[in-house]
Design a protein around this motif. Structure first.
Motif, PDB file in Angstrom:
ATOM      1  N   SER A  51      24.130   4.692  -7.345  1.00 30.26           N
ATOM      2  CA  SER A  51      24.775   3.301  -7.564  1.00 30.26           C
ATOM      3  C   SER A  51      25.268   2.889  -9.091  1.00 30.26           C
ATOM      4  O   SER A  51      26.009   2.110  -9.343  1.00 30.26           O
ATOM      5  CB  SER A  51      24.269   2.387  -6.983  1.00 30.26           C
ATOM      6  N   GLY A  52      24.486   3.524  -9.750  1.00 36.66           N
ATOM      7  CA  GLY A  52      24.807   2.957 -11.361  1.00 36.66           C
ATOM      8  C   GLY A  52      23.830   1.610 -11.510  1.00 36.66           C
ATOM      9  O   GLY A  52      24.026   1.258 -12.764  1.00 36.66           O
ATOM     10  N   GLU A  53      23.255   1.225 -10.631  1.00 38.31           N
ATOM     11  CA  GLU A  53      22.484  -0.180 -10.864  1.00 38.31           C
ATOM     12  C   GLU A  53      20.835   0.039 -10.217  1.00 38.31           C
ATOM     13  O   GLU A  53      20.660   1.110  -9.351  1.00 38.31           O
ATOM     14  CB  GLU A  53      23.205  -1.354  -9.686  1.00 38.31           C
ATOM     15  N   ILE A  54      20.112  -0.798 -10.553  1.00 41.11           N
ATOM     16  CA  ILE A  54      18.824  -0.299 -10.183  1.00 41.11           C
ATOM     17  C   ILE A  54      18.671  -0.917  -8.635  1.00 41.11           C
ATOM     18  O   ILE A  54      19.274  -1.836  -8.033  1.00 41.11           O
ATOM     19  CB  ILE A  54      17.825  -1.446 -10.776  1.00 41.11           C
ATOM     20  N   HIS A  55      17.988  -0.022  -7.972  1.00 39.40           N
ATOM     21  CA  HIS A  55      17.913  -0.109  -6.543  1.00 39.40           C
ATOM     22  C   HIS A  55      16.444  -0.407  -6.186  1.00 39.40           C
ATOM     23  O   HIS A  55      15.559   0.494  -6.373  1.00 39.40           O
ATOM     24  CB  HIS A  55      18.401   1.072  -5.676  1.00 39.40           C
ATOM     25  N   HIS A  56      16.097  -1.680  -5.579  1.00 39.83           N
ATOM     26  CA  HIS A  56      14.645  -1.912  -5.151  1.00 39.83           C
ATOM     27  C   HIS A  56      14.596  -1.324  -3.923  1.00 39.83           C
ATOM     28  O   HIS A  56      15.353  -1.645  -2.934  1.00 39.83           O
ATOM     29  CB  HIS A  56      14.679  -3.526  -5.122  1.00 39.83           C
ATOM     30  N   VAL A  57      13.497  -0.834  -3.549  1.00 41.58           N
ATOM     31  CA  VAL A  57      13.047  -0.501  -2.214  1.00 41.58           C
ATOM     32  C   VAL A  57      11.622  -1.056  -1.657  1.00 41.58           C
ATOM     33  O   VAL A  57      10.550  -0.831  -1.962  1.00 41.58           O
ATOM     34  CB  VAL A  57      12.652   1.118  -2.072  1.00 41.58           C
ATOM     35  N   PRO A  58      11.817  -2.425  -0.941  1.00 48.20           N
ATOM     36  CA  PRO A  58      10.750  -2.989  -0.328  1.00 48.20           C
ATOM     37  C   PRO A  58      10.170  -1.891   0.858  1.00 48.20           C
ATOM     38  O   PRO A  58      11.001  -1.198   1.152  1.00 48.20           O
ATOM     39  CB  PRO A  58      11.360  -4.221   0.438  1.00 48.20           C
ATOM     40  N   PHE A  59       8.830  -1.644   0.758  1.00 47.22           N
ATOM     41  CA  PHE A  59       8.475  -0.922   1.783  1.00 47.22           C
ATOM     42  C   PHE A  59       7.252  -1.454   2.540  1.00 47.22           C
ATOM     43  O   PHE A  59       6.385  -2.395   2.077  1.00 47.22           O
ATOM     44  CB  PHE A  59       7.802   0.393   1.303  1.00 47.22           C
ATOM     45  N   ILE A  60       6.932  -1.161   3.712  1.00 43.95           N
ATOM     46  CA  ILE A  60       5.967  -1.790   4.581  1.00 43.95           C
ATOM     47  C   ILE A  60       5.080  -0.237   4.810  1.00 43.95           C
ATOM     48  O   ILE A  60       5.647   0.693   5.040  1.00 43.95           O
ATOM     49  CB  ILE A  60       6.626  -2.161   6.130  1.00 43.95           C
ATOM     50  N   PHE A  61       3.682  -0.435   4.499  1.00 45.27           N
ATOM     51  CA  PHE A  61       2.927   0.759   4.497  1.00 45.27           C
ATOM     52  C   PHE A  61       1.627   0.412   4.943  1.00 45.27           C
ATOM     53  O   PHE A  61       0.953  -0.521   4.715  1.00 45.27           O
ATOM     54  CB  PHE A  61       2.832   1.279   3.121  1.00 45.27           C
ATOM     55  N   GLY A  62       0.960   1.537   5.629  1.00 49.50           N
ATOM     56  CA  GLY A  62      -0.350   1.367   6.147  1.00 49.50           C
ATOM     57  C   GLY A  62      -0.885   2.427   7.114  1.00 49.50           C
ATOM     58  O   GLY A  62      -0.243   3.401   7.245  1.00 49.50           O
ATOM     59  N   SER A  63      -1.932   2.255   7.482  1.00 46.45           N
ATOM     60  CA  SER A  63      -2.638   3.333   8.468  1.00 46.45           C
ATOM     61  C   SER A  63      -3.865   2.902   8.963  1.00 46.45           C
ATOM     62  O   SER A  63      -4.714   2.555   8.434  1.00 46.45           O
ATOM     63  CB  SER A  63      -2.983   4.628   7.560  1.00 46.45           C
ATOM     64  N   LEU A  64      -3.889   3.186  10.310  1.00 45.71           N
ATOM     65  CA  LEU A  64      -5.297   2.732  11.028  1.00 45.71           C
ATOM     66  C   LEU A  64      -6.388   3.527  10.389  1.00 45.71           C
ATOM     67  O   LEU A  64      -7.471   3.032  11.016  1.00 45.71           O
ATOM     68  CB  LEU A  64      -4.974   2.777  12.580  1.00 45.71           C
ATOM     69  N   THR A  65      -6.150   4.729  10.047  1.00 47.79           N
ATOM     70  CA  THR A  65      -7.199   5.696   9.678  1.00 47.79           C
ATOM     71  C   THR A  65      -7.685   5.211   8.259  1.00 47.79           C
ATOM     72  O   THR A  65      -8.751   5.885   7.918  1.00 47.79           O
ATOM     73  CB  THR A  65      -6.761   7.219   9.723  1.00 47.79           C
ATOM     74  N   LEU A  66      -6.957   4.390   7.648  1.00 40.86           N
ATOM     75  CA  LEU A  66      -7.349   4.353   6.107  1.00 40.86           C
ATOM     76  C   LEU A  66      -7.454   2.750   6.132  1.00 40.86           C
ATOM     77  O   LEU A  66      -7.618   2.139   5.078  1.00 40.86           O
ATOM     78  CB  LEU A  66      -6.147   4.615   5.188  1.00 40.86           C
ATOM     79  N   GLY A  67      -7.584   1.970   7.211  1.00 43.72           N
ATOM     80  CA  GLY A  67      -8.513   0.536   7.012  1.00 43.72           C
ATOM     81  C   GLY A  67      -7.032  -0.469   7.420  1.00 43.72           C
ATOM     82  O   GLY A  67      -7.289  -1.537   7.025  1.00 43.72           O
ATOM     83  N   GLY A  68      -5.955   0.221   7.877  1.00 37.78           N
ATOM     84  CA  GLY A  68      -4.606  -0.882   8.072  1.00 37.78           C
ATOM     85  C   GLY A  68      -4.064  -0.954   7.024  1.00 37.78           C
ATOM     86  O   GLY A  68      -3.443  -0.162   6.670  1.00 37.78           O
ATOM     87  N   TRP A  69      -3.547  -2.179   6.697  1.00 35.21           N
ATOM     88  CA  TRP A  69      -2.372  -2.644   5.763  1.00 35.21           C
ATOM     89  C   TRP A  69      -2.920  -2.210   4.031  1.00 35.21           C
ATOM     90  O   TRP A  69      -4.061  -2.596   4.038  1.00 35.21           O
ATOM     91  CB  TRP A  69      -2.102  -3.851   5.700  1.00 35.21           C
ATOM     92  N   GLY A  70      -1.883  -1.848   3.336  1.00 35.84           N
ATOM     93  CA  GLY A  70      -2.316  -1.620   1.948  1.00 35.84           C
ATOM     94  C   GLY A  70      -1.594  -0.409   1.510  1.00 35.84           C
ATOM     95  O   GLY A  70      -0.788   0.255   2.126  1.00 35.84           O
ATOM     96  N   VAL A  71      -1.855  -0.061   0.177  1.00 32.24           N
ATOM     97  CA  VAL A  71      -1.177   1.134  -0.408  1.00 32.24           C
ATOM     98  C   VAL A  71      -2.233   1.876  -0.772  1.00 32.24           C
ATOM     99  O   VAL A  71      -3.387   1.857  -1.453  1.00 32.24           O
ATOM    100  CB  VAL A  71      -0.297   0.687  -1.726  1.00 32.24           C
ATOM    101  N   PHE A  72      -2.205   3.216  -0.233  1.00 33.75           N
ATOM    102  CA  PHE A  72      -3.202   4.166  -0.433  1.00 33.75           C
ATOM    103  C   PHE A  72      -2.888   5.228  -1.222  1.00 33.75           C
ATOM    104  O   PHE A  72      -1.777   5.789  -0.821  1.00 33.75           O
ATOM    105  CB  PHE A  72      -3.775   4.502   1.141  1.00 33.75           C
ATOM    106  N   PHE A  73      -3.826   6.116  -1.883  1.00 29.62           N
ATOM    107  CA  PHE A  73      -3.265   7.156  -2.614  1.00 29.62           C
ATOM    108  C   PHE A  73      -3.573   8.402  -1.893  1.00 29.62           C
ATOM    109  O   PHE A  73      -4.429   9.273  -2.442  1.00 29.62           O
ATOM    110  CB  PHE A  73      -4.417   6.865  -3.946  1.00 29.62           C
ATOM    111  N   ASP A  74      -2.785   8.609  -0.931  1.00 36.34           N
ATOM    112  CA  ASP A  74      -2.897   9.721  -0.022  1.00 36.34           C
ATOM    113  C   ASP A  74      -1.677  10.397  -0.142  1.00 36.34           C
ATOM    114  O   ASP A  74      -1.107  11.132   0.816  1.00 36.34           O
ATOM    115  CB  ASP A  74      -3.020   9.450   1.591  1.00 36.34           C
ATOM    116  N   VAL A  75      -1.045  10.312  -1.225  1.00 35.48           N
ATOM    117  CA  VAL A  75       0.294  10.816  -1.732  1.00 35.48           C
ATOM    118  C   VAL A  75       0.417  12.201  -2.188  1.00 35.48           C
ATOM    119  O   VAL A  75      -0.600  12.697  -3.037  1.00 35.48           O
ATOM    120  CB  VAL A  75       1.019  10.031  -2.445  1.00 35.48           C
ATOM    121  N   GLU A  76       1.354  13.226  -2.001  1.00 39.79           N
ATOM    122  CA  GLU A  76       1.432  14.488  -2.461  1.00 39.79           C
ATOM    123  C   GLU A  76       2.919  14.702  -2.940  1.00 39.79           C
ATOM    124  O   GLU A  76       3.668  14.339  -2.085  1.00 39.79           O
ATOM    125  CB  GLU A  76       0.899  15.609  -1.420  1.00 39.79           C
TER     126      GLU A  76
END
Length: 225
Positions: A51-76
């Motif tokens: 776009s040539g402009e900053i694009h903000h990406v709100p996100f909803i994230f969670g997992s029942l195996t990781l305790g519910g809501w939150g941001v978890f470092f299960d990223v690859e």
């Protein structure tokens, strides 16, 4: 950068101005208007901003195996470059669960009364015990709308102003405000002023039980060895 989560389920939200290429799984697509993109665990995803402009990406994230809501470092990080994935139309099968979010919000503003619709069902992100995210859109008039009794719910006000009441405690809210409704508590929200009141809300739902994505992948590796 393009990446994946082992256990986390996610929904990306995008609002105007939006011009870019979204990556989901083995494909990518041009996206030029507001969206809600559901992402299951173990699925490559990312965004290339053109776009040539900053694009903000709100996100909803969670997992029942990781305790519910939150941001978890299960990223690859994904090692496969985005340009190696076929570019397909926005409305093609790989992106069938992706929602034209701002279109749906505009429709809600134009339609009177109080009502609620599921935009993203839990099945769009659910896989094994991680659970799935449910995203709902609600249009609320001055007479008010009682949210169904349920599990913990995250609510975002996207249009208008209103008053939310949770077990007799009231709070004024307006566009861009966010609040939670505790599990099992009745909450009612009503429109204040002349502008239509529209909200988004999300819950984590259990889905089909079975081995987690990580367990399945580990089992395949052990079998291969």
């Amino acid at each position: 950068p393009t990446h994946r989560h082992h256990e986390g389920v996610e929904i990306h939200l995008g609002y105007h101005p939006t011009h870019g290429v979204t990556v989901l799984g083995d494909f990518r697509a041009q996206v030029d208007e507001g969206y809600a993109k559901p992402i299951p665990p173990e699925t490559d995803h990312g965004w290339i901003n053109t776009s040539g402009e900053i694009h903000h990406v709100p996100f909803i994230f969670g997992s029942l195996t990781l305790g519910g809501w939150g941001v978890f470092f299960d990223v690859e990080p994904a090692t496969r470059p985005p340009e190696d994935r076929p570019l397909v139309p926005r409305d093609s099968e790989p992106f069938r669960a992706m929602v034209y979010l701002e279109r749906r919000i505009a429709e809600a503003e134009a339609k009177p009364g109080s009502w609620r619709v599921v935009l993203v069902p839990p099945s769009a992100t659910g896989r094994g015990p991680s659970g799935g995210l449910e995203l709902n859109l609600t249009r609320i008039d001055p007479a008010g709308f009682p949210f169904p009794l349920d599990e913990f719910r995250i609510v975002s006000v996207v249009r208008g102003e209103g008053t939310v009441s949770i077990r007799g405690i009231q709070q004024e809210v307006r566009a861009h405000d966010h609040f939670g409704i505790p599990a099992g508590l009745q909450a009612t929200i009503s429109q204040q002023g002349s502008a239509p009141l529209v909200t988004l809300d999300a819950l984590i739902r259990p889905t089909r039980r079975g081995p987690s994505s990580r367990s399945q992948a580990s089992g395949k590796r052990r079998h291969a060895r």
